[in-house]
Enzyme design. Structure first.
Site, PDB file in Angstrom:
ATOM      1  N   ASP A   1     -77.988  45.935  20.385  1.00  0.00           N
ATOM      2  CA  ASP A   1     -77.691  45.591  21.659  1.00  0.00           C
ATOM      3  C   ASP A   1     -78.734  44.410  22.266  1.00  0.00           C
ATOM      4  OD1 ASP A   1     -76.032  45.192  24.070  1.00  0.00           O
ATOM      5  OD2 ASP A   1     -76.652  47.216  24.580  1.00  0.00           O
TER       6      ASP A   1
ATOM      7  N   HIS B   1     -75.403  40.636  21.107  1.00  0.00           N
ATOM      8  CA  HIS B   1     -75.084  39.561  21.967  1.00  0.00           C
ATOM      9  C   HIS B   1     -75.586  38.196  21.456  1.00  0.00           C
ATOM     10  CE1 HIS B   1     -73.328  42.166  24.794  1.00  0.00           C
ATOM     11  NE2 HIS B   1     -74.482  43.022  24.282  1.00  0.00           N
TER      12      HIS B   1
ATOM     13  N   LYS C   1     -63.413  45.969  21.737  1.00  0.00           N
ATOM     14  CA  LYS C   1     -64.211  46.466  22.746  1.00  0.00           C
ATOM     15  C   LYS C   1     -63.917  46.704  24.006  1.00  0.00           C
ATOM     16  CE  LYS C   1     -68.422  46.945  24.464  1.00  0.00           C
ATOM     17  NZ  LYS C   1     -69.712  46.854  24.124  1.00  0.00           N
TER      18      LYS C   1
ATOM     19  N   HIS D   1     -74.085  46.117  16.908  1.00  0.00           N
ATOM     20  CA  HIS D   1     -74.021  45.770  18.221  1.00  0.00           C
ATOM     21  C   HIS D   1     -75.009  44.478  18.682  1.00  0.00           C
ATOM     22  CE1 HIS D   1     -72.986  46.975  22.689  1.00  0.00           C
ATOM     23  NE2 HIS D   1     -73.718  45.965  22.742  1.00  0.00           N
TER      24      HIS D   1
ATOM     25  N   HIS E   1     -68.109  50.713  25.723  1.00  0.00           N
ATOM     26  CA  HIS E   1     -69.393  50.940  26.384  1.00  0.00           C
ATOM     27  C   HIS E   1     -69.021  52.084  27.571  1.00  0.00           C
ATOM     28  CE1 HIS E   1     -72.527  49.398  29.473  1.00  0.00           C
ATOM     29  NE2 HIS E   1     -72.344  50.150  29.928  1.00  0.00           N
TER      30      HIS E   1
ATOM     31  N   HIS F   1     -74.382  52.212  22.156  1.00  0.00           N
ATOM     32  CA  HIS F   1     -75.858  52.259  22.744  1.00  0.00           C
ATOM     33  C   HIS F   1     -75.781  53.483  23.507  1.00  0.00           C
ATOM     34  CE1 HIS F   1     -73.270  50.983  25.982  1.00  0.00           C
ATOM     35  NE2 HIS F   1     -73.551  49.571  25.582  1.00  0.00           N
TER      36      HIS F   1
HETATM   37  N1  OTD Z   1     -76.334  45.778  28.198  1.00  0.00           N
HETATM   38  N2  OTD Z   1     -76.996  43.651  28.825  1.00  0.00           N
HETATM   39  C1  OTD Z   1     -75.829  43.303  28.100  1.00  0.00           C
HETATM   40  C2  OTD Z   1     -74.872  43.814  27.826  1.00  0.00           C
HETATM   41  C3  OTD Z   1     -75.585  45.216  27.232  1.00  0.00           C
HETATM   42  O1  OTD Z   1     -74.183  47.022  27.901  1.00  0.00           O
HETATM   43  C4  OTD Z   1     -74.321  46.109  27.130  1.00  0.00           C
HETATM   44  O2  OTD Z   1     -73.801  45.931  25.869  1.00  0.00           O
HETATM   45  C5  OTD Z   1     -75.572  41.753  28.228  1.00  0.00           C
HETATM   46  O3  OTD Z   1     -76.643  41.047  28.811  1.00  0.00           O
HETATM   47  O4  OTD Z   1     -74.690  41.266  27.728  1.00  0.00           O
HETATM   48  C6  OTD Z   1     -77.201  44.996  28.784  1.00  0.00           C
HETATM   49  O5  OTD Z   1     -78.056  45.397  29.310  1.00  0.00           O
HETATM   50 ZN    ZN Z   2     -74.226  45.064  24.448  1.00  0.00          ZN
HETATM   51 ZN    ZN Z   3     -72.593  47.907  26.636  1.00  0.00          ZN
END
Ligand code: OTD
Ligand code: ZN
Ligand code: ZN
Length: 344
Positions: A248, A16, A100, A14, A137, A175
């Site tokens: 994450d 970003h 997702k 996971h 999520h 997460h």
């Molecule tokens: N959580 N920030 C972000 C995504 C995740 O829930 C998530 O996957 C982001 O900045 O894309 C965060 O705190």
């Molecule tokens: Zn995330």
């Molecule tokens: Zn998330």
């Protein structure tokens, strides 16, 4: 003699990476340690279709440092208009490894997420048929639900009904942050797995709020009470194959983190392996690190484990507190303790 630990090269289930300048700035950190990562589709606009995922995949490959050996595993952002045939074609291509699900408004760039869960039924059924995992999520978004309860409520009100209505659907609870999620995951069969981040193994909600607000520790789902962090630690270090690493890692510039309404996310790509080695050592479970970072994820995603290794040695790493990007500095997650392990 310096103590060393050699494990199969890890993957991040996971991640970003963003796009453009930010992508170029953060990708080297992940590619240095990880062979593969599940790439989150919450760009602006989101990566919804197979064509968009293909284009984003090409941009990631283009941003890779020349000597890097890294495979992005793409995902599609599920909307109420997602076409089951497009999902099936994406999975068939071998480029896309999951879809997702963001409940609308649950986290950063999730405004196009799902509001009416009945409208995604056909896509979920197709996914169950072809074995494509749904990454979730898991937080409800209703204003009246306390932010610290949103994961537990999601399990009861959304996740469990989806799973009952779609037998065989393979699901990753992403997460996870609560004992409730750990317990739920443990009670399910092999169609369900859960990822755990680095930062949720380290911080509880006091780290964010006690003694002054720490925006760099603010992420979603928000860190919970200590008892929940301990449940996550026990799950991660248990050796149970249903639990594996999804960092994450979610970079935001300091300017965006430090606003009156600051962005959620911790940037952990750079020091995750150092932190995890220490977490597992502190819990007497160094022998379980490889399963968590390198074996359980591929097993769930039905991919081979990586053919190469990485070695960690017990020497303090020298890591920057921030990385520079064209958009401004991004602060690296501070675990609050000195790191003893470094990747060599
Ligand atoms: N959580 N920030 C972000 C995504 C995740 O829930 C998530 O996957 C982001 O900045 O894309 C965060 O705190
Ligand atoms: Zn995330
Ligand atoms: Zn998330």
């Amino acid at each position: 003699m310096t103590e060393t630990l050699t494990i199969r090269r890890p993957d991040d289930w996971h991640l970003h990476l963003r796009d453009g300048d930010m992508l170029r700035a953060v990708l080297p950190a992940t590619a240095a340690h990880f062979a593969r990562a599940i790439i989150m589709p919450n760009l602006v606009p989101p990566v919804v279709t197979f064509a968009q995922a293909r284009a984003y995949h090409a941009r990631i490959l283009d941003a890779l440092p020349q000597d890097a050996d890294f495979t992005p595993l793409m995902t599609l952002y599920l909307t109420e208009d997602t076409d089951p045939d497009d999902v099936a074609a994406a999975a068939e291509s071998g480029l896309v490894h999951a879809v997702k699900l963001y409940p609308a408004g649950a986290t950063t760039n999730s405004a196009s997420g799902v509001q009416n869960f009945d409208s995604i039924r056909a896509v979920l059924e197709r996914m169950a048929e072809i074995g494509l995992p749904l990454c979730v999520h898991g937080e409800v978004t209703e204003a009246e639900i306390d932010i610290f309860d949103r994961e537990a409520v999601f399990i009861d009100r959304v996740l469990d009904p989806i799973r009952r209505a779609t037998p065989g659907l393979r699901v990753v609870m992403e997460h996870i942050t609560t004992r409730n999620a750990v317990d739920y995951a443990r009670a399910q069969d092999g169609t369900l797995a859960a990822t755990i981040t680095t930062h949720h193994l380290v911080i509880n909600r006091n780290h964010i709020l006690a003694g002054g607000i720490k925006p760099h520790y603010y992420c979603l789902p928000v860190a919970k009470r200590e008892e929940h962090r301990l449940a996550l630690r026990a799950a991660a270090t248990s050796g149970e194959p249903r639990f594996f690493l999804g960092t994450d890692s979610a970079p935001h510039t300091d300017a965006n983190k430090l606003l009156p309404c600051g962005c959620a996310g911790c940037f952990t790509a750079l020091n995750t392996m150092s932190i995890l080695a220490q977490v597992f050592e502190d819990d007497g479970a160094l022998d379980k690190l490889e399963g968590f970072t390198s074996l359980h994820g591929p097993a769930f995603y039905r991919l081979p484990v990586n053919g190469d290794d990485i070695t960690l040695e017990k020497t303090a790493p020298t890591l920057p507190a921030q990385i520079e990007t064209a958009e401004g500095p991004v602060t690296v997650f501070d675990p609050g303790f000195d790191l003893k392990w470094r990747v060599v």
